[in-house]
Write an enzyme that holds these catalytic residues in place. Structure first.
Site, PDB file in Angstrom:
ATOM      1  N   SER A  82       0.789  -1.234   0.000  1.00 22.61           N
ATOM      2  CA  SER A  82       0.000   0.000   0.000  1.00 22.61           C
ATOM      3  C   SER A  82       0.822   1.286   0.000  1.00 22.61           C
ATOM      4  CB  SER A  82      -0.932   0.005   1.216  1.00 22.61           C
ATOM      5  OG  SER A  82      -0.175   0.255   2.389  1.00 22.61           O
ATOM      6  N   SER A 123      -8.804   2.993  -4.182  1.00 22.15           N
ATOM      7  CA  SER A 123      -8.073   4.148  -3.647  1.00 22.15           C
ATOM      8  C   SER A 123      -8.224   5.390  -4.514  1.00 22.15           C
ATOM      9  CB  SER A 123      -6.587   3.770  -3.569  1.00 22.15           C
ATOM     10  OG  SER A 123      -5.796   4.926  -3.404  1.00 22.15           O
ATOM     11  N   GLU A 125      -5.896   7.191  -5.175  1.00 20.18           N
ATOM     12  CA  GLU A 125      -4.695   7.238  -6.032  1.00 20.18           C
ATOM     13  C   GLU A 125      -5.049   6.886  -7.475  1.00 20.18           C
ATOM     14  OE1 GLU A 125      -1.038   7.684  -5.828  1.00 20.18           O
ATOM     15  OE2 GLU A 125      -1.899   8.998  -4.310  1.00 20.18           O
ATOM     16  N   TYR A 147       1.464   1.612  -8.051  1.00 22.61           N
ATOM     17  CA  TYR A 147       0.415   1.343  -7.058  1.00 22.61           C
ATOM     18  C   TYR A 147      -0.943   1.773  -7.601  1.00 22.61           C
ATOM     19  CZ  TYR A 147      -2.560   2.055  -2.950  1.00 22.61           C
ATOM     20  OH  TYR A 147      -3.613   2.041  -2.068  1.00 22.61           O
ATOM     21  N   LYS A 151      -4.194  -0.570  -8.441  1.00 20.47           N
ATOM     22  CA  LYS A 151      -5.518  -0.367  -7.842  1.00 20.47           C
ATOM     23  C   LYS A 151      -6.595  -0.193  -8.908  1.00 20.47           C
ATOM     24  CE  LYS A 151      -5.113  -0.584  -3.289  1.00 20.47           C
ATOM     25  NZ  LYS A 151      -5.837  -1.579  -2.483  1.00 20.47           N
ATOM     26  N   VAL A 187       2.879  10.112   5.214  1.00 19.29           N
ATOM     27  CA  VAL A 187       3.334  11.448   5.557  1.00 19.29           C
ATOM     28  C   VAL A 187       2.737  11.996   6.857  1.00 19.29           C
ATOM     29  CG1 VAL A 187       1.684  12.877   4.230  1.00 19.29           C
ATOM     30  CG2 VAL A 187       4.064  13.609   4.485  1.00 19.29           C
TER      31      VAL A 187
HETATM   32  P1  NAP Z   1      -1.529  -1.059   5.542  1.00 23.94           P
HETATM   33  O1  NAP Z   1      -1.553  -0.532   6.941  1.00 23.94           O
HETATM   34  O2  NAP Z   1      -0.303  -0.920   4.729  1.00 23.94           O
HETATM   35  O3  NAP Z   1      -1.928  -2.608   5.621  1.00 23.94           O
HETATM   36  C1  NAP Z   1      -1.750  -3.465   4.535  1.00 23.94           C
HETATM   37  C2  NAP Z   1      -2.076  -4.888   4.970  1.00 23.94           C
HETATM   38  O4  NAP Z   1      -1.881  -5.773   3.855  1.00 23.94           O
HETATM   39  C3  NAP Z   1      -1.186  -5.426   6.097  1.00 23.94           C
HETATM   40  O5  NAP Z   1      -1.979  -6.189   6.975  1.00 23.94           O
HETATM   41  C4  NAP Z   1      -0.222  -6.329   5.348  1.00 23.94           C
HETATM   42  O6  NAP Z   1       0.327  -7.369   6.131  1.00 23.94           O
HETATM   43  C5  NAP Z   1      -1.152  -6.908   4.312  1.00 23.94           C
HETATM   44  N1  NAP Z   1      -0.452  -7.536   3.182  1.00 23.94           N
HETATM   45  C6  NAP Z   1       0.499  -7.011   2.395  1.00 23.94           C
HETATM   46  N2  NAP Z   1       0.888  -7.907   1.453  1.00 23.94           N
HETATM   47  C7  NAP Z   1       0.158  -9.026   1.662  1.00 23.94           C
HETATM   48  C8  NAP Z   1       0.085 -10.293   1.031  1.00 23.94           C
HETATM   49  N3  NAP Z   1       0.873 -10.616  -0.002  1.00 23.94           N
HETATM   50  N4  NAP Z   1      -0.804 -11.196   1.488  1.00 23.94           N
HETATM   51  C9  NAP Z   1      -1.600 -10.908   2.550  1.00 23.94           C
HETATM   52  N5  NAP Z   1      -1.563  -9.726   3.217  1.00 23.94           N
HETATM   53  C10 NAP Z   1      -0.704  -8.796   2.766  1.00 23.94           C
HETATM   54  O7  NAP Z   1      -2.720  -0.404   4.703  1.00 23.94           O
HETATM   55  P2  NAP Z   1      -4.036   0.365   5.209  1.00 23.94           P
HETATM   56  O8  NAP Z   1      -3.728   1.807   5.327  1.00 23.94           O
HETATM   57  O9  NAP Z   1      -4.640  -0.377   6.330  1.00 23.94           O
HETATM   58  O10 NAP Z   1      -4.953   0.236   3.916  1.00 23.94           O
HETATM   59  C11 NAP Z   1      -5.836  -0.881   3.740  1.00 23.94           C
HETATM   60  C12 NAP Z   1      -6.181  -1.007   2.271  1.00 23.94           C
HETATM   61  O11 NAP Z   1      -6.820   0.175   1.818  1.00 23.94           O
HETATM   62  C13 NAP Z   1      -4.999  -1.209   1.338  1.00 23.94           C
HETATM   63  O12 NAP Z   1      -5.425  -2.019   0.280  1.00 23.94           O
HETATM   64  C14 NAP Z   1      -4.697   0.188   0.833  1.00 23.94           C
HETATM   65  O13 NAP Z   1      -4.046   0.117  -0.417  1.00 23.94           O
HETATM   66  C15 NAP Z   1      -6.100   0.753   0.733  1.00 23.94           C
HETATM   67  N6  NAP Z   1      -6.244   2.195   0.885  1.00 23.94           N
HETATM   68  C16 NAP Z   1      -5.701   2.827   1.954  1.00 23.94           C
HETATM   69  C17 NAP Z   1      -5.898   4.187   2.130  1.00 23.94           C
HETATM   70  C18 NAP Z   1      -5.319   4.937   3.301  1.00 23.94           C
HETATM   71  O14 NAP Z   1      -5.221   6.179   3.217  1.00 23.94           O
HETATM   72  N7  NAP Z   1      -4.971   4.270   4.385  1.00 23.94           N
HETATM   73  C19 NAP Z   1      -6.668   4.898   1.185  1.00 23.94           C
HETATM   74  C20 NAP Z   1      -7.224   4.198   0.116  1.00 23.94           C
HETATM   75  C21 NAP Z   1      -7.025   2.845  -0.023  1.00 23.94           C
HETATM   76  P3  NAP Z   1       1.672  -7.155   7.016  1.00 23.94           P
HETATM   77  O15 NAP Z   1       1.206  -6.548   8.319  1.00 23.94           O
HETATM   78  O16 NAP Z   1       2.192  -8.535   7.135  1.00 23.94           O
HETATM   79  O17 NAP Z   1       2.563  -6.220   6.244  1.00 23.94           O
HETATM   80  O1  G4F Z   2       1.461   9.705   2.887  1.00 23.19           O
HETATM   81  P1  G4F Z   2       1.735   9.368   1.483  1.00 23.19           P
HETATM   82  O2  G4F Z   2       2.872   8.452   1.221  1.00 23.19           O
HETATM   83  O3  G4F Z   2       0.368   8.825   0.887  1.00 23.19           O
HETATM   84  P2  G4F Z   2      -0.211   8.700  -0.600  1.00 23.19           P
HETATM   85  O4  G4F Z   2       0.852   8.607  -1.610  1.00 23.19           O
HETATM   86  O5  G4F Z   2      -1.232   9.769  -0.761  1.00 23.19           O
HETATM   87  O6  G4F Z   2      -0.924   7.265  -0.517  1.00 23.19           O
HETATM   88  C1  G4F Z   2      -1.768   6.944   0.590  1.00 23.19           C
HETATM   89  O7  G4F Z   2      -3.086   7.321   0.288  1.00 23.19           O
HETATM   90  C2  G4F Z   2      -3.676   6.607  -0.813  1.00 23.19           C
HETATM   91  C3  G4F Z   2      -5.084   7.170  -1.009  1.00 23.19           C
HETATM   92  O8  G4F Z   2      -5.029   8.288  -1.853  1.00 23.19           O
HETATM   93  C4  G4F Z   2      -3.686   5.126  -0.492  1.00 23.19           C
HETATM   94  F1  G4F Z   2      -4.279   4.446  -1.508  1.00 23.19           F
HETATM   95  C5  G4F Z   2      -2.267   4.639  -0.266  1.00 23.19           C
HETATM   96  O9  G4F Z   2      -2.288   3.270   0.095  1.00 23.19           O
HETATM   97  C6  G4F Z   2      -1.655   5.441   0.866  1.00 23.19           C
HETATM   98  O10 G4F Z   2      -2.341   5.143   2.064  1.00 23.19           O
HETATM   99  O11 G4F Z   2       2.018  10.718   0.656  1.00 23.19           O
HETATM  100  C7  G4F Z   2       1.088  11.789   0.656  1.00 23.19           C
HETATM  101  C8  G4F Z   2       1.720  13.002  -0.007  1.00 23.19           C
HETATM  102  C9  G4F Z   2       2.387  12.724  -1.364  1.00 23.19           C
HETATM  103  O12 G4F Z   2       2.010  13.750  -2.260  1.00 23.19           O
HETATM  104  C10 G4F Z   2       3.886  12.832  -1.085  1.00 23.19           C
HETATM  105  O13 G4F Z   2       4.661  13.294  -2.181  1.00 23.19           O
HETATM  106  O14 G4F Z   2       2.767  13.488   0.836  1.00 23.19           O
HETATM  107  C11 G4F Z   2       3.875  13.846   0.049  1.00 23.19           C
HETATM  108  N1  G4F Z   2       5.088  13.787   0.879  1.00 23.19           N
HETATM  109  C12 G4F Z   2       5.919  14.843   1.111  1.00 23.19           C
HETATM  110  N2  G4F Z   2       6.934  14.440   1.875  1.00 23.19           N
HETATM  111  C13 G4F Z   2       5.571  12.699   1.500  1.00 23.19           C
HETATM  112  C14 G4F Z   2       6.757  13.121   2.132  1.00 23.19           C
HETATM  113  N3  G4F Z   2       5.117  11.431   1.586  1.00 23.19           N
HETATM  114  C15 G4F Z   2       5.836  10.550   2.328  1.00 23.19           C
HETATM  115  N4  G4F Z   2       5.381   9.281   2.448  1.00 23.19           N
HETATM  116  N5  G4F Z   2       7.027  10.914   2.942  1.00 23.19           N
HETATM  117  C16 G4F Z   2       7.513  12.192   2.865  1.00 23.19           C
HETATM  118  O15 G4F Z   2       8.569  12.494   3.416  1.00 23.19           O
END
Ligand code: NAP
Ligand code: G4F
Length: 335
Positions: A82, A123, A125, A147, A151, A187
């Site tokens: 993710s 997502s 994204e 990514y 998605k 971030v």
């Molecule tokens: P996360 O904290 O990174 O959790 C990802 C989970 O996926 C972890 O439990 C990880 O296990 C598991 N995983 C990774 N590879 C795997 C595999 N090969 N087989 C089985 N499990 C696996 O992500 P999250 O923030 O909770 O997000 C949940 C979902 O929503 C993800 O699909 C993400 O892309 C999506 N999403 C997130 C956001 C956001 O802002 N948080 C927004 C939109 C969509 P481990 O603990 O072993 O690493």
């Molecule tokens: O926190 P980010 O890495 O999240 P990003 O790329 O938005 O992705 C997250 O949200 C998605 C939903 O839109 C999920 F699908 C995905 O799984 C994940 O949860 O970065 C957010 C923003 C970016 O624009 C990045 O360029 O923050 C900017 N940024 C600036 N400095 C940084 C940093 N991001 C990270 N990770 N680290 C930095 O130092």
């Protein structure tokens, strides 16, 4: 008692969703992949109330076995690679897990348990270089990373299984959401943890990339509620889940640093290694369909979320818990 299978239960959303479903009276089955060190930190407090089963989205047969054995009424496919920067380092793995992983689960459901209901973690994204503002269910996709592309595939395969086989397969297009359980590399958590470390004299500065990017940032605890509501609908569909507000990374810094009486401009340093080959500049969702059909709306505001995260990280560091330093691991270029 209904049964729910959650993939990604060890992740941020998995832990909040498991808590929520337990509160709704579900039997919760959590799929956990094998690691040399067991990391159940986020679900330790509910471990005795849930059933954990080993499995991996890379392994089709194990998914079929899990579905045969537990016969869940609802399947929440949250597992993914993710982290966007990692998807440039490991594009193939990201495709295998984040994209094809969804097909493996859907194919398992089609053959073993076609009456179950499926949730796909899509997502914002996927909107990438956005085609319209705000983004809704009908906004065309333009992903900007492996990514995002993975998605988009997972999203469309979910729609295809719905339309081709009549499965109850739903896609939630969730915008960014954080919490005190957010991974340290994302971030808003990097900032909340960084601020707390600076306040306690454990760090001198906070290296960040693009501060101009804007995100629609909600609270994970609010967003997981929407996942469940989607699967309670008679018909499967796609829903945007967002706050409808957008904030720059600079604003996150301002709110986080000022929570502890600090000025971010004294500590945040520009670090080229955190800039991306292609950026998603502006995300802001239109959650009106989720409001209208699901009756969903977020409770925690942007400022409340950032304060909650800073307060939690301050407490964590004051209690002596040291988190691993992931800075080097999460860069895209060498220094
Ligand atoms: P996360 O904290 O990174 O959790 C990802 C989970 O996926 C972890 O439990 C990880 O296990 C598991 N995983 C990774 N590879 C795997 C595999 N090969 N087989 C089985 N499990 C696996 O992500 P999250 O923030 O909770 O997000 C949940 C979902 O929503 C993800 O699909 C993400 O892309 C999506 N999403 C997130 C956001 C956001 O802002 N948080 C927004 C939109 C969509 P481990 O603990 O072993 O690493
Ligand atoms: O926190 P980010 O890495 O999240 P990003 O790329 O938005 O992705 C997250 O949200 C998605 C939903 O839109 C999920 F699908 C995905 O799984 C994940 O949860 O970065 C957010 C923003 C970016 O624009 C990045 O360029 O923050 C900017 N940024 C600036 N400095 C940084 C940093 N991001 C990270 N990770 N680290 C930095 O130092």
């Amino acid at each position: 008692m209904p049964t729910a299978l959650i993939t990604g239960i060890t992740g941020q959303d998995g832990s909040y969703l498991a808590e929520f479903l337990l509160g709704q009276g579900y039997q919760v089955i959590g799929m956990v992949r094998r690691a040399s060190v067991v990391t159940l930190d986020r679900i330790e407090h509910i471990q005795d109330k849930i059933t954990l089963v080993q499995g991996d989205l890379l392994d089709q047969i194990c998914l079929v076995r899990i579905l045969q054995e537990y016969r869940p009424d609802e399947i929440y496919n949250l597992a993914a690679q993710s982290f966007v920067p990692t998807s440039w380092h490991q594009p193939i793995l990201t495709g295998e897990v984040t994209a094809l992983g969804a097909t493996r689960m859907l194919e398992g459901m089609r053959t073993v348990l076609p009456s179950a209901r499926y949730y796909q973690a899509s997502s914002s994204e996927m909107f990438g270089k956005v085609r319209e503002v705000p983004q809704s269910e009908s906004t065309p996709f333009y992903p900007r990373s492996p990514y995002g592309a993975a998605k988009v595939y997972a999203h469309w395969i979910t729609v295809n299984y719905r339309e081709s086989y009549g499965l109850h397969a739903t896609s939630g297009i969730l915008f960014n959401h954080g919490s005190p359980r957010r991974g340290l590399e994302f971030v808003e958590r990097k900032i909340s943890h960084g601020v707390a470390a600076i306040k306690l004299g454990l760090a001198d500065n906070l290296p960040l990339g693009n501060l101009k990017a804007r995100r629609d940032m909600g609270f994970a605890g609010d967003h997981v509620r929407a996942m469940w509501l989607m699967l309670q609908q008679e018909k499967p569909d796609d829903y945007v889940v967002a706050t409808g507000e957008t904030h720059s990374i600079r604003e996150i810094c301002e709110v986080a640093f000022s929570r502890l009486g600090l000025d971010y401009e004294d500590y945040v340093v520009r670090d080229e290694r955190f800039f991306r080959p292609a950026e998603v500049d502006l995300l802001v969702g239109d959650p009106s369909k989720a409001g209208r059909v699901l009756g969903w709306e977020p409770v925690v505001t942007f400022t409340e979320l950032i304060h909650m995260m800073v307060d939690s990280d301050l407490k964590l560091l004051q209690s002596g818990v040291q988190m691993p330093d992931v800075t080097e691991m999460t860069t895209l270029k060498r220094r």
